[in-house]
Scaffold this motif. Structure first.
Motif, PDB file in Angstrom:
ATOM      1  N   GLU A   5      -7.098   3.466  -0.272  1.00 58.72           N
ATOM      2  CA  GLU A   5      -8.525   3.218  -0.057  1.00 58.72           C
ATOM      3  C   GLU A   5      -9.301   3.372  -1.359  1.00 58.72           C
ATOM      4  OE1 GLU A   5      -6.358   4.270   3.443  1.00 58.72           O
ATOM      5  OE2 GLU A   5      -6.745   5.516   1.681  1.00 58.72           O
ATOM      6  N   GLY A   6     -10.133   2.393  -1.642  1.00 61.15           N
ATOM      7  CA  GLY A   6     -10.957   2.444  -2.848  1.00 61.15           C
ATOM      8  C   GLY A   6     -10.286   1.843  -4.074  1.00 61.15           C
ATOM      9  N   TYR A   7      -9.033   1.381  -3.909  1.00 62.96           N
ATOM     10  CA  TYR A   7      -8.268   0.823  -5.024  1.00 62.96           C
ATOM     11  C   TYR A   7      -7.739  -0.564  -4.655  1.00 62.96           C
ATOM     12  CZ  TYR A   7      -7.988   5.790  -6.298  1.00 62.96           C
ATOM     13  OH  TYR A   7      -8.286   7.095  -6.596  1.00 62.96           O
ATOM     14  N   SER A   8      -7.500  -1.365  -5.669  1.00 60.91           N
ATOM     15  CA  SER A   8      -6.732  -2.588  -5.501  1.00 60.91           C
ATOM     16  C   SER A   8      -5.823  -2.720  -6.730  1.00 60.91           C
ATOM     17  CB  SER A   8      -7.637  -3.809  -5.354  1.00 60.91           C
ATOM     18  OG  SER A   8      -8.429  -3.985  -6.516  1.00 60.91           O
ATOM     19  N   LYS A  57       0.841  -1.195   0.000  1.00 64.86           N
ATOM     20  CA  LYS A  57       0.000   0.000   0.000  1.00 64.86           C
ATOM     21  C   LYS A  57       0.874   1.242   0.000  1.00 64.86           C
ATOM     22  CE  LYS A  57      -3.903  -2.050   2.423  1.00 64.86           C
ATOM     23  NZ  LYS A  57      -4.737  -2.040   3.650  1.00 64.86           N
ATOM     24  N   GLN A 108     -12.786   9.902  -7.389  1.00 57.25           N
ATOM     25  CA  GLN A 108     -11.668   9.217  -8.021  1.00 57.25           C
ATOM     26  C   GLN A 108     -11.375   9.763  -9.420  1.00 57.25           C
ATOM     27  OE1 GLN A 108     -13.164   5.154  -7.289  1.00 57.25           O
ATOM     28  NE2 GLN A 108     -11.353   4.835  -6.000  1.00 57.25           N
TER      29      GLN A 108
END
Lengths: 109, 115
Positions: free
Chosen positions: B62-65, B57, B85
């Motif tokens: 947050e909100g992503y992978s 990370k 985003q």
């Protein structure tokens, strides 16, 4: 945070003049790098200066590093209209890069 | 010359859609990175990877992978896109595993708009 901060945020000069941009950072670094970004494009690496170096040159670029003041400067000599771009410093430490928000340079022909 | 290619220059997506941003590099670099760039905020690191199937990370995960199934390809996934985003996304790669000592090579960027 580690993040470098450039100063000024924007700079407008005439072709042929020199442009100086400054970068300050907060913690110890391995090296400091300068990148350039043309409008709407990716970043391109310009020059890297290691923490044990004080000055480095590459063509019309001159970079200085003062680790005691945690600051660096990028000087572009004899600027050209094609130098118009944003310039970012990036500090590298602890396995991460940290980029500042950049200086927007406008070189007027 | 190192080439980092991002699959799209511009993307427009709807809120709630699943979004894939693809990045491919041709220099056998171990390290790959995803940043987002917003006016006044500079580049912020979302995720990085130092090897196949490895990921770390960044500052704003947050909100992503991400996915790194092959060495040359690093994908950023927005599981359910939101309007905050909307941004410029930049992929980068670098040689070797000593991230702090190396130059990063950037793609041209993907400008994503989420409506």
């Amino acid at each position: 945070s580690q993040q470098g901060e450039e100063d000024p945020q924007a700079l407008s000069i005439q072709e042929g003049e020199n442009a100086t941009m400054n970068c300050s950072y907060k913690t110890s670094i391995n090296n400091l790098q300068w990148y350039r970004q043309n409008s709407g494009r990716g970043l391109v690496h310009l020059i890297l200066i290691r923490s044990n170096e004080r000055e480095k040159h590459s063509g019309r670029l001159r970079v200085t590093l003062d680790t005691s003041k945690k600051s660096s400067s990028l000087l572009i000599t004899a600027s050209r209209a094609a130098d118009t771009a944003s310039y970012f410093c990036a500090t590298a430490a602890f396995n991460k890069f940290y980029f500042g928000s950049g200086t927007k340079l406008n070189v007027k022909p | 010359d190192v080439k980092v290619t991002q699959s799209s220059r511009y993307l427009v997506k709807r809120t709630g859609e699943k979004v894939f941003l693809e990045c491919v590099q041709d220099m056998d670099h171990e390290n790959m990175f995803w940043y987002r760039q917003d006016p006044g905020l500079g580049l912020r690191l979302i995720y990085f990877s130092y090897d196949v199937k490895m990921k770390e990370k960044g500052d704003i995960p947050e909100g992503y992978s991400v996915s790194r199934e092959k060495k040359e390809r690093f994908s950023l996934i927005l599981e359910s896109a939101s309007t905050n985003q909307t941004s410029m996304y930049l992929c980068a790669s670098s040689f070797r595993q000593r991230i702090a000592k190396n130059i990063q090579y950037f793609g041209a960027g993907t400008r994503l708009s989420v409506l």
